[in-house]
Design an enzyme around this catalytic site. Structure first.
Site, PDB file in Angstrom:
ATOM      1  N   CYS A  72       8.162  45.714 -35.242  1.00 13.24           N
ATOM      2  CA  CYS A  72       9.026  46.320 -34.221  1.00 13.24           C
ATOM      3  C   CYS A  72      10.378  46.659 -34.850  1.00 13.24           C
ATOM      4  CB  CYS A  72       9.246  45.361 -33.055  1.00 13.24           C
ATOM      5  SG  CYS A  72       7.749  44.685 -32.328  1.00 13.24           S
ATOM      6  N   CYS A  75      11.276  50.060 -36.783  1.00 12.67           N
ATOM      7  CA  CYS A  75      11.779  51.218 -36.028  1.00 12.67           C
ATOM      8  C   CYS A  75      13.054  50.879 -35.258  1.00 12.67           C
ATOM      9  CB  CYS A  75      10.728  51.714 -35.044  1.00 12.67           C
ATOM     10  SG  CYS A  75       9.299  52.482 -35.811  1.00 12.67           S
ATOM     11  N   HIS A  76      13.042  49.730 -34.588  1.00 12.24           N
ATOM     12  CA  HIS A  76      14.114  49.424 -33.632  1.00 12.24           C
ATOM     13  C   HIS A  76      15.232  48.564 -34.244  1.00 12.24           C
ATOM     14  CE1 HIS A  76      11.805  51.110 -30.319  1.00 12.24           C
ATOM     15  NE2 HIS A  76      10.775  50.372 -30.647  1.00 12.24           N
ATOM     16  N   CYS A 110       3.622  50.979 -27.785  1.00  8.07           N
ATOM     17  CA  CYS A 110       4.243  50.968 -29.104  1.00  8.07           C
ATOM     18  C   CYS A 110       3.253  50.433 -30.141  1.00  8.07           C
ATOM     19  CB  CYS A 110       5.494  50.098 -29.088  1.00  8.07           C
ATOM     20  SG  CYS A 110       7.002  51.027 -29.377  1.00  8.07           S
ATOM     21  N   CYS A 173       4.289  42.731   2.200  1.00  6.05           N
ATOM     22  CA  CYS A 173       5.367  42.034   1.478  1.00  6.05           C
ATOM     23  C   CYS A 173       6.604  41.912   2.373  1.00  6.05           C
ATOM     24  CB  CYS A 173       5.752  42.784   0.222  1.00  6.05           C
ATOM     25  SG  CYS A 173       4.372  43.317  -0.808  1.00  6.05           S
ATOM     26  N   CYS A 176       7.457  39.004   4.983  1.00  6.12           N
ATOM     27  CA  CYS A 176       8.133  37.790   4.527  1.00  6.12           C
ATOM     28  C   CYS A 176       9.484  38.136   3.897  1.00  6.12           C
ATOM     29  CB  CYS A 176       7.283  37.058   3.488  1.00  6.12           C
ATOM     30  SG  CYS A 176       5.893  36.168   4.190  1.00  6.12           S
ATOM     31  N   HIS A 177       9.469  39.055   2.936  1.00  6.26           N
ATOM     32  CA  HIS A 177      10.622  39.181   2.045  1.00  6.26           C
ATOM     33  C   HIS A 177      11.761  40.041   2.597  1.00  6.26           C
ATOM     34  CE1 HIS A 177       8.536  36.868  -0.952  1.00  6.26           C
ATOM     35  NE2 HIS A 177       7.480  37.637  -0.816  1.00  6.26           N
ATOM     36  N   CYS A 218       0.866  36.477  -5.030  1.00  7.26           N
ATOM     37  CA  CYS A 218       1.298  36.750  -3.660  1.00  7.26           C
ATOM     38  C   CYS A 218       0.188  37.463  -2.888  1.00  7.26           C
ATOM     39  CB  CYS A 218       2.544  37.632  -3.676  1.00  7.26           C
ATOM     40  SG  CYS A 218       3.981  36.864  -2.916  1.00  7.26           S
TER      41      CYS A 218
END
Lengths: 257, 106
Positions: A72, A75-76, A110, A173, A176-177, A218
């Site tokens: 990695c 390149c980075h 990648c 979702c 509840c959230h 969930c």
């Protein structure tokens, strides 16, 4: 009896009795629902078990792999500068695929495209380690996911899935959230579902886990069939949740109970 | 890949009581769980942890299956002299990891 019928009817109409979305000023990270002990664990880098994956990820970042024999870092270079703030933009639109990809999928793209290596399995130690290491570089950065206009149709789909009632418990979702985040479910705090700390260490899992793992858990909890890892629906849901948390600081790798 | 995180103060005054915090990467598989097909998942835990301060053992712990994954062990000692803390974790299947950290005592 008529009253009961009215209540049942109200519950059957999606969104009819639901509260509104959470106002910007009232948004809270899952962190703020935790006990002081768990907060201390997250705040201390030498007590946060997520950092163990971060260390592994740092080693993997520098390891040359694949038939391209590239790491990695080739390149980075230094992740501390090149990866700073990157995780705060994911899921992001991928031009070649024409759809959003999450951080795990980006790492695997990648690997296959540039390192010519095999993709890592979802929830494998190596993929979690790399995503934890990359996400860690954005710790404290404000989430910016979803600002790209190309993401709009996918964001809309993610939002629809968030609102959609499903499963044997017939819950979405949002039930509840959005509607009940200030209450508790079986002794645990119902949080606002802002994915500010992924990948994160859940004490219940005794491991680091991705946002997709959390979403699948969930979905199983509402007795619905969970989407497979990497399914477009899960990525769209990730995208909606991250854009919903826009402006909140990233905590990865966080600790949750 | 096993990794350890060690947290000790870099500097201390002679006689200070200092806290040592260690975190070791390990699955701590209890040996009591079964797979979907009914086979027992073999036990794989860390069984022993020791800490030496300039060669002298100052802390030892035995670990058991009830201890959670990635054991976090913290304890206190008195800073007596500059030198090195050496940590060792030993466990099932030949697991053996070491780490060390230095301290300056003034």
């Amino acid at each position: 009896m008529r009253l009961l019928g009215a209540i049942v009817a109200a519950m059957l109409v999606p969104g009819a009795a639901g509260a509104a979305e959470i106002p910007q000023a009232e948004r809270r990270s899952g962190y703020s629902f935790m006990t002081p002990d768990t907060k201390t664990m997250q705040d201390d880098d030498t007590a946060n078990p997520g950092m163990l994956w971060g260390l592994d990820g740092e080693a993997l970042w520098k390891r040359k792999i694949g038939s391209a024999n590239k790491s990695c870092a080739d390149c980075h270079s230094d992740a501390g500068t090149t990866m700073k703030g990157v995780a705060a933009h994911y899921p992001a639109f991928d031009k070649a695929l024409g759809r959003p990809v999450d951080l795990e999928q980006r790492i695997n793209l990648c690997r296959t495209n540039h390192q010519q290596a095999s993709p890592l399995a979802y929830e494998s130690r190596d993929l979690l380690a790399l995503s934890a290491f990359v996400a860690r570089q954005s710790q404290g950065a404000a989430i910016e996911t979803g600002s790209d206009p190309q993401l709009e149709p996918f964001l809309a789909k993610g939002r629809e899935l968030f609102m959609q009632r499903q499963g044997q418990l017939n819950l979405g979702c949002a039930n509840c959230h959005d509607d009940n985040w200030d209450k508790r479910l079986a002794g645990s705090a119902i949080t606002q579902a802002h994915p500010t700390g992924y990948p994160l260490y859940r004490l219940e899992w005794q491991s680091l886990g991705s946002l997709q793992r959390r979403l699948r858990a969930c979905i199983t909890g509402i007795r619905a069939q969970a989407y497979d890892y990497g399914a477009p629906e899960l990525v769209e849901l990730e995208l909606y949740l991250m854009s919903r948390a826009r402006g909140m600081p990233l905590e990865a790798p966080a600790v949750r109970p | 890949m096993a990794a350890a995180l060690i947290n000790i103060p870099k500097k201390a005054k002679r006689g200070d009581i200092i806290e040592i915090k260690t975190l070791m990467s390990h699955i701590m598989e209890t040996g009591y769980r079964h797979t979907a097909s009914g086979e027992i998942v073999p036990r794989d835990i860390i069984t022993s942890f020791t800490c030496r301060y300039n060669g002298a053992e100052i802390f030892r712990a035995d670990l058991f299956p009830a201890i959670a994954a990635n054991p976090f062990i913290s304890f206190f000692t008195t800073a007596t002299e500059s030198g090195k803390f050496e940590f060792e974790w030993i466990g099932d299947n030949g697991f053996s990891e070491t780490a060390s950290a230095s301290i300056t005592v003034e």
